[in-house]
Design an enzyme around this catalytic site. Structure first.
Site, short mmCIF file in Angstrom:
data_model
loop_
_atom_site.label_atom_id
_atom_site.label_comp_id
_atom_site.label_asym_id
_atom_site.label_seq_id
_atom_site.Cartn_x
_atom_site.Cartn_y
_atom_site.Cartn_z
N ALA A 1 7.94 20.14 -11.95
CA ALA A 1 7.17 19.37 -12.92
C ALA A 1 7.58 19.75 -14.34
CB ALA A 1 5.68 19.60 -12.72
N PHE B 1 9.75 17.75 -16.26
CA PHE B 1 10.90 16.94 -16.65
C PHE B 1 10.52 15.46 -16.68
CE2 PHE B 1 14.90 14.69 -16.17
CZ PHE B 1 15.73 15.38 -17.04
N ASP B 2 10.01 14.97 -15.56
CA ASP B 2 9.57 13.57 -15.49
C ASP B 2 8.06 13.52 -15.65
OD1 ASP B 2 9.36 10.86 -15.14
OD2 ASP B 2 9.89 10.86 -13.02
N LYS B 3 7.60 13.68 -16.87
CA LYS B 3 6.17 13.79 -17.14
C LYS B 3 5.41 12.51 -16.84
CE LYS B 3 6.84 17.21 -20.82
NZ LYS B 3 6.06 18.31 -20.22
N ASN C 1 9.60 26.49 -23.97
CA ASN C 1 8.92 25.24 -24.33
C ASN C 1 7.45 25.48 -24.58
OD1 ASN C 1 6.98 23.54 -22.44
ND2 ASN C 1 8.25 24.77 -21.07
N ALA C 2 6.95 24.74 -25.57
CA ALA C 2 5.53 24.76 -25.91
C ALA C 2 5.03 23.32 -26.00
CB ALA C 2 5.31 25.48 -27.23
N PHE D 1 1.57 19.66 -22.39
CA PHE D 1 1.12 18.54 -21.55
C PHE D 1 1.19 17.20 -22.29
CE2 PHE D 1 -1.87 21.19 -18.58
CZ PHE D 1 -0.77 21.82 -18.04
N ASN E 1 -2.34 22.48 -11.74
CA ASN E 1 -1.67 23.28 -12.75
C ASN E 1 -2.72 23.95 -13.64
OD1 ASN E 1 -0.09 24.41 -14.75
ND2 ASN E 1 1.17 22.60 -15.08
N SER F 1 0.08 26.79 -16.99
CA SER F 1 0.90 26.58 -18.19
C SER F 1 0.34 27.41 -19.34
CB SER F 1 0.89 25.10 -18.59
OG SER F 1 1.47 24.93 -19.87
N ASN G 1 0.69 26.62 -22.42
CA ASN G 1 0.72 25.77 -23.61
C ASN G 1 -0.54 24.96 -23.86
OD1 ASN G 1 3.38 26.62 -24.09
ND2 ASN G 1 4.14 25.11 -22.61
N THR G 2 -1.56 25.14 -23.02
CA THR G 2 -2.87 24.53 -23.25
C THR G 2 -3.87 25.67 -23.41
OG1 THR G 2 -2.37 22.53 -21.97
CG2 THR G 2 -4.69 23.10 -22.25
N LYS H 1 -0.39 26.02 -8.34
CA LYS H 1 0.75 26.61 -9.03
C LYS H 1 0.26 27.74 -9.92
CE LYS H 1 4.91 25.37 -11.62
NZ LYS H 1 5.71 24.23 -12.14
N ASN I 1 5.14 29.32 -12.56
CA ASN I 1 5.30 28.58 -13.81
C ASN I 1 6.12 29.43 -14.79
OD1 ASN I 1 4.82 26.65 -15.92
ND2 ASN I 1 2.87 26.13 -14.97
N GLY J 1 14.13 29.32 -16.75
CA GLY J 1 15.57 29.50 -16.66
C GLY J 1 15.93 30.87 -16.11
#
Length: 355
Positions: free
Chosen positions: A71, A73-75, A120-121, A124, A182, A185, A187-188, A218, A247, A266
């Site tokens: 998850a 990439f194709d949001k 990445n930040a 969502f 999820n 993450s 970033n939220t 996850k 994650n 990565g």
């Protein structure tokens, strides 16, 4: 057309763009098969590995190979056909939230080229449940399985977070092959605080009453190992149909020049992710489905996760650095590794290190 592209030749050009711009370029290319599939058919035939040695039936669906796209990439479910063309055995859309949201301020994606990693930040950023639902209604069911990764909106208070997840489950019920909760993450704000037994227990109790679709959890790689094991064990007891580990990480010591926002994915995530996965697999292998993600960039690394207990693996950042041939190479490499060890089917290798 894609067959003739030398990724190593065009990578320096792509890397001249800001990472998020490069992502949008990739999205534009991967949306083309929706409109004009014929030029991409040759690439798909040469890169999609469909071998009985790798084929599994999971959740009542055939996974023709075990390498999926994670998850993020194709949001917005715009590239499902294109991702299949690249050779992925399954894909995961999202993270989708109930309401559309723009995500965090830009710039919010950064390359660490020397370490082959992405920070990445994003936060969502997505079109929201309604629009994504309409797209999925046109695409599903699909040739390969589709997971739906769901999360809460940034503005939703933690005490109301469960309502976001149940709303999303109702919205996408029957429009995918599995859900992913999820809560991992970075970033939220406050999202990782939901990685606790009280919230997970309450969420799965409500969620399992709303859908017959499998629901996976996850988790983040930054938990204490014993906490990750306890949480995932409890989630399975409460009804989780699988665990995805892991994650992105907020351990910024893994790169030389980190930003102070977002999560790292990565190559630098490889060992941290494996450590958590290995601990979870020791407890849960044979009791639930396990999917490993984080730093997988070769057949050898995918095979290590499989022997540790993963039925499926996911990749994401690796394709940025290794190009679209990566999926084919991993699958072909897995076949060779299976044969080398005397196996005739991937299920014989899954959890081999646990036996």
């Amino acid at each position: 057309m894609l067959k003739m592209i030398n990724y190593n030749a065009i990578k320096p050009l792509l890397f001249k763009f800001q990472p998020e711009t490069a992502h949008h370029i990739a999205e534009c290319v991967l949306r083309l098969p929706n409109l004009c599939p014929t030029p991409f058919n040759f690439f798909q035939r040469s890169h999609f590995i469909h071998d009985e040695m790798l084929t599994q039936e999971i959740f009542g669906r055939k996974f023709y190979n075990p390498v999926g796209l994670g998850a993020g990439f194709d949001k917005n479910a715009t590239m499902i056909q294109g991702i299949y063309t690249l050779g992925f055995g399954f894909t995961e859309i999202g993270t989708v939230t109930p309401r559309p949201q723009d995500g965090n301020p830009k710039p919010r994606m950064f390359r660490h080229i020397e370490e082959e990693s992405i920070q990445n930040a994003m936060g969502f950023n997505n079109d929201g449940a309604y629009k994504v639902q309409k797209r999925l209604q046109k695409s599903y069911p699909f040739i390969t399985p589709i997971g739906v990764n769901i999360g809460k909106n940034k503005i939703t208070p933690e005490k109301e977070a469960i309502n976001d997840y149940t709303h999303l489950i109702k919205t996408f019920d029957g429009l995918g092959d599995y859900f992913v909760i999820n809560i991992s993450s970075p970033n939220t704000p406050g999202l990782r605080d939901l990685q606790n037994e009280e919230f997970i227990g309450a969420l799965f109790k409500e969620a399992k009453a709303l859908t017959k679709m499998p629901i996976l959890l996850k988790i983040a790689p930054d938990m204490l190992v014993e906490d990750a094991v306890a949480l995932t064990k409890m989630a399975v007891e409460k009804g989780a149909d699988g665990i995805i580990a892991t994650n992105t990480t907020i351990d910024y010591s893994l790169v030389k020049n980190p930003k102070d926002i977002g999560g790292l994915s990565g190559a630098v995530l490889k060992e941290k992710s494996f450590e958590i996965f290995e601990a979870i697999a020791k407890e849960l292998y044979g009791k639930t489905l396990l999917i490993s993600v984080g730093g997988i960039d070769s057949a050898e690394e995918a095979y290590r996760r499989i022997k540790a207990g993963a039925s499926l693996v996911q990749i994401l950042s690796g394709i940025v650095f290794h190009g679209p041939d990566m999926i084919m190479k991993i699958n072909k490499g897995l076949i060779e590794l299976l044969k080398k060890d005397g196996y005739t089917h991937i299920t014989q290798a899954i959890g081999a290190d646990r036996k």
